[in-house]
Motif scaffolding. Structure first.
Motif, PDB file in Angstrom:
ATOM      1  N   TYR A  92       0.679  -0.959  -0.113  1.00 48.80           N
ATOM      2  CA  TYR A  92      -0.053   0.075   0.120  1.00 48.80           C
ATOM      3  C   TYR A  92       0.581   1.066  -0.068  1.00 48.80           C
ATOM      4  CZ  TYR A  92       1.055  -0.375   5.189  1.00 48.80           C
ATOM      5  OH  TYR A  92       1.542  -0.359   6.369  1.00 48.80           O
ATOM      6  N   LEU A  93       2.327   1.125   0.234  1.00 46.52           N
ATOM      7  CA  LEU A  93       2.866   2.107   0.368  1.00 46.52           C
ATOM      8  C   LEU A  93       3.940   2.626  -1.626  1.00 46.52           C
ATOM      9  CD1 LEU A  93       5.600   1.531   3.450  1.00 46.52           C
ATOM     10  CD2 LEU A  93       3.238   3.135   3.403  1.00 46.52           C
TER      11      LEU A  93
ATOM     12  N   ALA B 195      -0.126   4.817   3.086  1.00 45.87           N
ATOM     13  CA  ALA B 195      -0.576   4.499   4.702  1.00 45.87           C
ATOM     14  C   ALA B 195      -2.126   4.560   5.133  1.00 45.87           C
ATOM     15  CB  ALA B 195       0.396   4.445   5.818  1.00 45.87           C
TER      16      ALA B 195
ATOM     17  N   LYS C 241       0.451   7.714  10.425  1.00 38.35           N
ATOM     18  CA  LYS C 241       1.416   6.089   9.590  1.00 38.35           C
ATOM     19  C   LYS C 241       2.096   6.589   8.323  1.00 38.35           C
ATOM     20  CE  LYS C 241       0.735   2.114  11.708  1.00 38.35           C
ATOM     21  NZ  LYS C 241       1.739   1.765  12.378  1.00 38.35           N
ATOM     22  N   ASN C 242       1.842   7.483   7.938  1.00 42.15           N
ATOM     23  CA  ASN C 242       2.402   7.874   6.400  1.00 42.15           C
ATOM     24  C   ASN C 242       4.031   8.638   6.700  1.00 42.15           C
ATOM     25  OD1 ASN C 242       0.979   7.048   4.472  1.00 42.15           O
ATOM     26  ND2 ASN C 242      -0.097   8.718   4.331  1.00 42.15           N
TER      27      ASN C 242
ATOM     28  N   TRP D   4       6.050   5.984   8.320  1.00 34.78           N
ATOM     29  CA  TRP D   4       6.644   5.057   6.938  1.00 34.78           C
ATOM     30  C   TRP D   4       8.044   6.532   6.792  1.00 34.78           C
ATOM     31  CZ3 TRP D   4       7.586   0.366   6.499  1.00 34.78           C
ATOM     32  CH2 TRP D   4       6.415  -0.185   6.864  1.00 34.78           C
TER      33      TRP D   4
ATOM     34  N   ASP E   3      -0.438  -7.462   3.879  1.00 32.65           N
ATOM     35  CA  ASP E   3      -0.154  -6.005   3.609  1.00 32.65           C
ATOM     36  C   ASP E   3       1.519  -6.334   2.586  1.00 32.65           C
ATOM     37  OD1 ASP E   3      -1.549  -4.247   4.695  1.00 32.65           O
ATOM     38  OD2 ASP E   3      -0.097  -4.661   7.220  1.00 32.65           O
TER      39      ASP E   3
END
Length: 672
Positions: free
Chosen positions: A255-256, A425, A430-431, A434, A480
């Motif tokens: 998903y990144l 994310a 969360k972004n 990461w 994920d």
């Protein structure tokens, strides 16, 4: 019916309700949130019910005493205290309170000083005394059960409750409501509850004796290794292991959206040299267990749930390892770690694994450059690894543990101009996590590039094994990841003398045997076993039996004796010397202390007392505010960078006295 008889009839129901309420409070304290405790209770009702039953079972003991009120309070305080201890610890670290932490109770003041300010320690002591007085009053003046104690009923009741609980535990494990293997101890506590996990880490430790364990079984296992070739004779290459903190390929997270490749060097090396997926024993934490597997060749799967051998068996005995095996071939063995020496007890454990030297952060000379979270950057490790290679004439084994990629990762933007940006994310927080993480591993990748370049120019043969110790603490699920496996990073085996590229997936406990096989070394009980038996029938069954024999059994593989002696491990590669003093200012009594191999962790001790010390450079320290007199005893001590600030080693271990010559003081050696 008298009131106490009525209460006795319904007391079991009240105990169960009180156990449920108490357990809910314990989880709320541990999770630092009543909301999260409620979500846990409603989301995992069977697990919640099991832990309630565990606490309820411990309350049955009150039926064996007349002072039931006192013992009910005592049991309640016991469980509440455990909950509070866990809650306090989780404010300062990721790992919850486990069985191995119990040894800290014998040093309660040290524990209190670490996690509480001075006023808090005093308050805790006062509250503890008040609690003791109240308990004493309750024991003497508290209510007693008025009826007749019927032990012929009560003892069977307690026993029946314990047996029923044992049966429920077996059923819960069989139906996978609970698990007896913890890949991540912190996640396990969240999933399976504090009481169960704590009890498991206390009582389920070590390796259980296999059913068929015997001397003949061990000899049978060893006979399967007879077809291995002999170890080649001649010169051996330097063997380097580089364990990279939380390092893996984030492009595997589906998903990144990552603006550029964060690991270009590592990816390029994987294409050119032996590489593959790397199976590790934990997720998000557990660095020391990946380390244990890679150093010893033993699998963590057979130990207790959440166990750290560094905190259990290796505190008691030596263990066969790659360092011990290679020392027999003339290798010098070194450990390097850019964090404090006492982390995971490495200072005490590494001598039981055969290391000759251990260079921790406290023995690294330059001012360590740190990242935004305060972890020492990995770029410092290049020079330290080269120093290990240069320190001896023969071949070297160097096991390096990096730290830069360590979490927990920030949920807000703390990088001013991130080289790599991340989106995709579920939340903005969360972004940010990461984004911080991928920029850290990009710097780690740059360090790998620098190290490989330096080693490619080194005048001796070198093998460098690199891998991540576990996935980062990001709450990842198998859905994920493109590779669909949480217990997996990647590895690459680089060399400067033309080893054949062999791509395959390896476990951490197999990697050392694989490297030794490629360079022609076939020594060591465990290493030879992996070389001969990997991917054969009963490989895992026989490995468990062999591990039990070497660590917990009769050591039939060694003819009943432990052949490995604890090494006299040196902290740091070189001695610190204390050569002279120079008076810089007589107004405030500022002195320069001259010598060699000083670090920012060096501190002056005068007549046994610590003095504030300023690190100037590797040959100069400075102290201020105390006039030095003839015959003062001066020493330089390396102090731990942990909160305890313990002395790690006395770098200058002989008494000294000063003789004034103008503004310069010479140091003459005396007897300690």
């Amino acid at each position: 019916m008298k009131w106490y008889k009525f209460f006795n009839w319904i007391s079991l129901i009240l105990h169960m309700l009180a156990s449920a309420a108490g357990y809910f409070l314990i989880e709320a304290i541990s999770r630092h949130s009543f909301t999260k405790a409620w979500e846990y209770m409603t989301g995992r009702p069977l697990v919640f019910a099991y832990n309630t039953l565990l606490i309820f079972t411990t309350t049955l003991i009150v039926y064996l005493f007349r002072r039931r009120c006192f013992f009910r309070v005592l049991v309640a305080i016991f469980w509440l205290a455990l909950g509070i201890i866990n809650g306090v610890l989780l404010t300062t670290r990721v790992t919850p309170f486990t069985g191995p932490d119990l040894h800290l109770i014998t040093d309660a003041m040290k524990l209190a000083k670490r996690y509480l300010p001075a006023a808090g320690v005093v308050a805790v002591v006062i509250l503890f005394v008040i609690f003791l007085l109240l308990l004493l009053w309750l024991f003497i003046k508290g209510p007693k059960y008025k009826g007749r104690l019927k032990y012929r009923y009560n003892i069977p009741l307690v026993l029946a409750g314990c047996l029923a609980f044992a049966g429920v535990t077996h059923l819960a494990l069989e139906k996978r409501v609970l698990s007896n293997y913890f890949g991540n101890i912190a996640f396990a506590y969240e999933d399976y509850g504090y009481p169960y996990c704590l009890a498991t880490t206390i009582f389920n430790t070590g390796i259980s004796c296999p059913r068929d364990y015997s001397e003949s079984e061990i000899k049978r296992i060893q006979r399967t290794e007879e077809n291995l070739p002999e170890t080649k004779e001649g010169e051996y290459p330097n063997i380097l292991f580089l364990q990279l903190e939380s390092f893996f390929d984030p492009t595997l997270v589906n998903y990144l959206n990552i603006s550029e490749d964060p690991i270009p060097t590592f990816r390029s090396l994987m294409e050119e040299y032996s590489s593959g997926y790397f199976k590790v024993p934990s997720v998000g934490a557990g660095t020391a267990n990946t380390e244990f597997e890679a150093i010893t060749g033993m699998s963590m799967h057979y130990f207790g749930p959440g166990e750290y051998p560094y905190k259990s068996i290796l505190t008691e005995t030596t263990c066969e390892s790659v360092p011990y095996v290679l020392k027999e071939l003339g290798y010098s063995t070194h450990a390097v770690h850019n964090h404090e020496a006492n982390f995971y007890g490495r200072k005490s454990v590494f001598p039981n694994l055969g290391f000759d030297t251990f260079t921790s952060e406290e023995y690294m000379p330059q001012e360590n450059q740190k990242n935004e979270l305060g972890w020492v950057k990995d770029s410092i490790l290049t020079d330290e690894i080269l120093k290990c290679l240069d320190s001896t004439e023969g071949p070297d084994y160097v096991y390096t543990i990096s730290v830069q990629g360590h979490g927990a990762y920030p949920e807000e933007p703390i990088l001013e101009e991130p080289q790599i940006t991340v989106t995709g994310a579920a939340t903005e927080e969360k972004n940010y996590q990461w984004e911080y993480y991928v920029n850290q591993i990009r710097e780690m990748d740059d360090f790998i590039k620098e190290l490989v370049q330096a080693l490619s120019e080194y005048p001796e043969d070198v093998v460098l094994v690199m891998y991540g110790d576990h996935l980062p603490t990001m709450g990842l699920t198998v859905e994920d990841l493109d590779n669909k496996y949480l217990f997996q990073t990647e590895y690459v085996i680089w060399d400067n003398f033309g080893l054949e590229k062999q791509d395959e997936n390896l476990a951490a406990y197999q990697v050392a045997a694989q490297v030794m096989d490629q360079i022609g070394i076939h020594e060591g009980t465990i290493l030879r076993y992996h070389q001969a038996r990997r991917n054969t029938k009963n490989y895992q069954v026989d490995l468990e039996t062999l591990q039990y024999d070497l660590l917990y059994g009769e050591r039939y593989a060694y003819d009943g004796e432990n052949p490995f002696k604890r090494t006299k491990m040196r902290l740091g590669l070189y001695d610190v010397t204390l050569d002279s003093l120079q008076l810089v200012s007589s107004l405030d009594y500022t002195y320069y202390i001259r010598g060699t191999n000083f670090t920012p962790s060096s501190q002056i001790q005068i007549n046994g007392e610590w003095y504030d010390t300023v690190y100037v450079n590797p040959t100069t320290l400075m102290i201020t505010g105390r006039e030095l007199l003839d015959f003062d005893r001066i020493a330089v001590i390396q102090r731990s960078n942990s909160s305890t600030r313990k002395a790690l080693s006395k770098s200058y271990d002989r008494a000294c006295y000063a003789v004034q010559e103008g503004n310069k003081w010479n140091l003459s050696e005396g007897n300690e």
